[in-house]
Design an enzyme around this catalytic site. Structure first.
Site, PDB file in Angstrom:
ATOM      1  N   GLU A  43       0.834  -0.799   0.198  1.00 37.10           N
ATOM      2  CA  GLU A  43      -0.150   0.067  -0.082  1.00 37.10           C
ATOM      3  C   GLU A  43       0.732   0.981   0.386  1.00 37.10           C
ATOM      4  OE1 GLU A  43      -2.890   0.257   3.490  1.00 37.10           O
ATOM      5  OE2 GLU A  43      -4.287   1.782   2.072  1.00 37.10           O
ATOM      6  N   CYS A 234      -6.780   1.062   2.680  1.00 38.69           N
ATOM      7  CA  CYS A 234      -7.328   2.429   2.632  1.00 38.69           C
ATOM      8  C   CYS A 234      -7.312   3.242   1.235  1.00 38.69           C
ATOM      9  CB  CYS A 234      -7.596   3.280   3.719  1.00 38.69           C
ATOM     10  SG  CYS A 234      -7.579   2.287   5.327  1.00 38.69           S
ATOM     11  N   ASN A 365     -12.414  -3.367   0.222  1.00 41.22           N
ATOM     12  CA  ASN A 365     -11.499  -3.999   1.384  1.00 41.22           C
ATOM     13  C   ASN A 365     -11.987  -3.643   2.545  1.00 41.22           C
ATOM     14  OD1 ASN A 365      -8.402  -3.549   2.711  1.00 41.22           O
ATOM     15  ND2 ASN A 365      -8.859  -1.428   3.493  1.00 41.22           N
ATOM     16  N   GLU A 366     -11.755  -3.098   3.740  1.00 40.26           N
ATOM     17  CA  GLU A 366     -12.203  -2.984   4.943  1.00 40.26           C
ATOM     18  C   GLU A 366     -13.690  -2.449   5.156  1.00 40.26           C
ATOM     19  OE1 GLU A 366      -9.606  -1.108   7.601  1.00 40.26           O
ATOM     20  OE2 GLU A 366      -8.008  -3.549   7.485  1.00 40.26           O
TER      21      GLU A 366
HETATM   22  O1  AHR Z   1      -2.574  -1.216   6.674  1.00 36.73           O
HETATM   23  C1  AHR Z   1      -3.090  -0.123   7.275  1.00 36.73           C
HETATM   24  C2  AHR Z   1      -4.284  -0.026   6.967  1.00 36.73           C
HETATM   25  O2  AHR Z   1      -4.922  -0.513   7.703  1.00 36.73           O
HETATM   26  C3  AHR Z   1      -4.586  -0.410   5.386  1.00 36.73           C
HETATM   27  O3  AHR Z   1      -4.965   0.364   4.688  1.00 36.73           O
HETATM   28  C4  AHR Z   1      -6.082  -0.545   6.010  1.00 36.73           C
HETATM   29  O4  AHR Z   1      -6.719  -1.228   5.517  1.00 36.73           O
HETATM   30  C5  AHR Z   1      -6.108  -1.150   7.441  1.00 36.73           C
HETATM   31  O5  AHR Z   1      -6.787  -0.841   8.054  1.00 36.73           O
END
Ligand code: AHR
Length: 638
Positions: A43, A234, A365-366
């Site tokens: 990321e 994120c 993602n989340e």
């Molecule tokens: O790894 C950091 C963040 O943690 C990522 O962007 C997210 O998916 C998680 O909350």
């Protein structure tokens, strides 16, 4: 202070203890281990891309930051303009005017917390320029040190022309300075327009012009990752939908990839990074290419039409979701489609006519709540119809348990997701005590992708301590024992710049000149280099705080045994290895990590304290071995 284990003390401790019995049945290989089991998660957080893996040394090269001269110091007359730009997607450029006086006119770039210059190394400079005057103009390009002393000047002659032209130069640095700068000066009176001012080390990963930072890419290759999840996290979601990661804006010529603000610029109010943007120079083509280079299967994650639910939670109405679904379908075409297809043709034009063999896609993602399965269902319908060969990863939300998690798993089963992405950022004790997390999971339905995990040693300011690594190793033995269910696992996050980070711990730390591998990195490496192909039944008796797993590596015939001893005492272990007729597994190699200091860390620019060591091992007839205190051990037995 370091604890010492004199020989006599060790013996006393060993004899005081009952022996741990580990029984492994190599005659009954069980589930196959996914060839994609151990991987990485990239990321763009902590300056992982711009200022990190992406080799560009100039910050704000296209003057598109909202504060257009951020990263630049200007001298003399410098204006900003966007009429008749060189690039439509990044239209702003600088106009430098020099009068007849001695006063200099130009720009100086500070890089990403400096520009690392190394004596004798070469750097590729390029820029787009426009000289609309009637006479040639001279442009000086200088490498300067942290206090402004010039070490290298190249003079380029810019011929008069109505339009834009690219100029290039290769500069050899005469100094080593991790905080150098780049200066561009108009040396002759006149006016010049300049844009996309770029400087890369010539020595990039695989020698690709405008490519990746070699040492950082090498640290990924050395992990032998088998899957690479990208581009986040994120940033896939965006704080709002406009800010989400849109892969189509990250392919094609780099100059035409529009700038996007990085949400980690402002995500944590106590760790703001006002100069954090995404140039997308490391875009989807480069991600696929890197995956291929390092032998990892690509796992791209796309927006499901929900912006970050911790932030705006903006939702695309269900009847407007088609462009998002098209992004997924088109991505498969970009990665795998024939060169005659629209997106396959672009891949070929970018230098890769062969398909990238993408097999997975993650949607969202989340995410959580009903809004997520509602959207995932629409994606699945079309993905299944058009690409039944692609496995789809759904989400279990941001937490490893709780209301949302309990709601989402049955939803993922109902929808028939192939894998469910679970995330756990927890303290070391959680990792130790959850090593059996998957023993009782249902075996029917979606498999598990441990898509983000890291042990957060809060007592040590969430640093990458040896304790955090030890606890991850203990937990990972449980993933391996349950490899029939857990098909992939990726630690998170991957990279962090020591001077520009928003989140820790992280697997690999770096500054502009050096890279540091954490104890956690070495744990990942131990597992990834020694996965085996089949799970072997294993039983551990009298082994409190001992964590174990065993696998068979069919191509080599070796049995691989992993033992984590979390205690501060050496442990006497009896290995009962039931071998098929004619085999013994009596010798091999023992690779291990060990430290007496649970708070120990490695540091950038210092010799590493914690790194794996290897020695030959012979297992005597009675199967007794001694396992070091606080150690992660991999035995490969032939
Ligand atoms: O790894 C950091 C963040 O943690 C990522 O962007 C997210 O998916 C998680 O909350």
């Amino acid at each position: 202070m370091k604890k010492l284990y004199p020989f006599a003390l060790c013996l006393a401790a060993l004899s005081a203890q009952a022996q741990t019995n580990i029984t492994i049945d190599a005659t009954r290989p069980a589930a196959d281990i996914s060839p994609d089991m151990w991987g990485i998660f990239f990321e763009d957080i902590n300056f992982a891309a711009d200022g990190g893996l992406y080799g560009e040394l100039v910050k704000n090269r296209s003057f598109e930051f909202p504060q257009a001269l951020m990263g630049w110091a200007s001298m003399g007359q410098v204006e900003l303009a966007d009429a008749d730009p060189a690039f439509k997607a990044n239209p702003r450029y600088a106009r430098i005017t020099k009068g007849e006086s001695y006063r200099p006119a130009g720009l100086e770039n500070e890089g990403f917390r400096g520009i690392s210059l190394k004596k004798g190394e070469t750097y590729d400079f390029s820029a787009q320029v426009r000289n609309a005057s009637q006479r040639p103009l001279k442009l000086g390009v200088e490498l300067i040190n942290s206090i402004g002393r010039t070490y290298k000047t190249d003079t380029l002659t810019i011929a008069p022309a109505a339009g834009w032209q690219k100029v290039e130069a290769t500069l050899t640095s005469e100094l080593t300075d991790p905080k150098g700068r780049l200066r561009v000066l108009l040396l002759t009176p006149g006016t010049i327009d300049i844009d996309h001012i770029s400087l890369f080390p010539t020595d990039t990963w695989k020698g690709r012009k405008g490519g990746l930072r070699r040492d950082l890419a090498q640290s990924l290759a050395d992990l032998s990752p088998k899957v690479m999840r990208f581009p986040g996290g994120c940033i896939v979601e965006g704080t709002d939908l406009a800010n989400r990661y849109q892969w189509k804006k990250t392919v094609g010529p780099v100059e035409e990839r529009p700038l996007n603000i990085n949400r980690w610029n402002y995500n944590f109010s106590n760790r703001m990074a006002p100069d954090y943007f995404q140039s997308a120079g490391l875009g989807f083509f480069e991600f696929f290419q890197l995956s291929e280079d390092i032998g990892a299967t690509p796992l791209p994650i796309l927006s499901c039409g929900l912006a970050c639910q911790y932030e705006t939670g903006e939702e695309v109405p269900l009847d407007s979701l088609q462009p998002y679904i098209d992004d997924a379908l088109d991505l498969i075409e970009f990665a795998n489609g024939p060169v005659t297809s629209r997106w396959g043709a672009l891949r070929a034009e970018m230098g890769h006519p062969e398909p990238f063999n993408m097999r997975y896609i993650g949607i969202g993602n989340e995410q959580w709540g009903e809004v997520y399965p509602e959207r995932l269902e629409l994606f699945l319908k079309q993905l299944r119809a058009k690409h039944p060969e692609i496995m789809v990863v759904g989400s279990a939300g941001p937490l490893p348990q709780g209301e949302q998690f309990d709601y989402l798993w049955p939803e993922m089963r109902r929808l028939g997701a192939d894998l469910v992405d679970e995330h756990y950022y927890r303290e070391p004790e959680w990792f130790f005590s959850h090593a059996d997390r998957y023993n009782d999971y249902p075996r029917k339905g979606p498999k598990v992708f441990a898509g983000e995990y890291a042990s957060h040693d809060y007592e040590n300011r969430t640093a990458n301590t040896y304790l955090s690594a030890l606890s991850e190793a203990a937990f990972m033995t449980g993933l391996e024992r349950n490899a029939d269910l857990v098909r992939m696992a990726t630690y998170a996050p991957l990279f962090a710049h020591v001077e520009a980070n928003q989140w820790h711990p992280d697997l690999i730390w770096f500054d502009n000149a050096d890279v540091m591998r954490t104890p956690n990195y070495y744990v990942q490496q131990l597992f990834a280099n020694n996965p085996g192909t089949r799970v072997l039944p294993i039983a551990t008796e009298n082994g409190p705080e001992i964590y174990t797993s065993a696998t068979l590596d069919e191509p080599t015939g070796e049995v691989i045994v992993k033992i984590v001893n979390r205690t501060a005492e050496p442990r006497k272990v009896k290995l009962n290895l039931k071998a098929p007729k004619g085999k013994t597994y009596a010798s091999g190699t023992h690779t291990y990590l060990q430290s007496d200091d649970l708070a120990a860390q490695n540091a950038v620019g210092e010799p590493e304290k914690i790194y794996p060591r290897q020695r030959p091992v012979k297992i005597s007839g009675d199967g007794e071995i001694e396992v070091l205190p606080q150690s992660v051990n991999v035995y490969r037995l032939r």
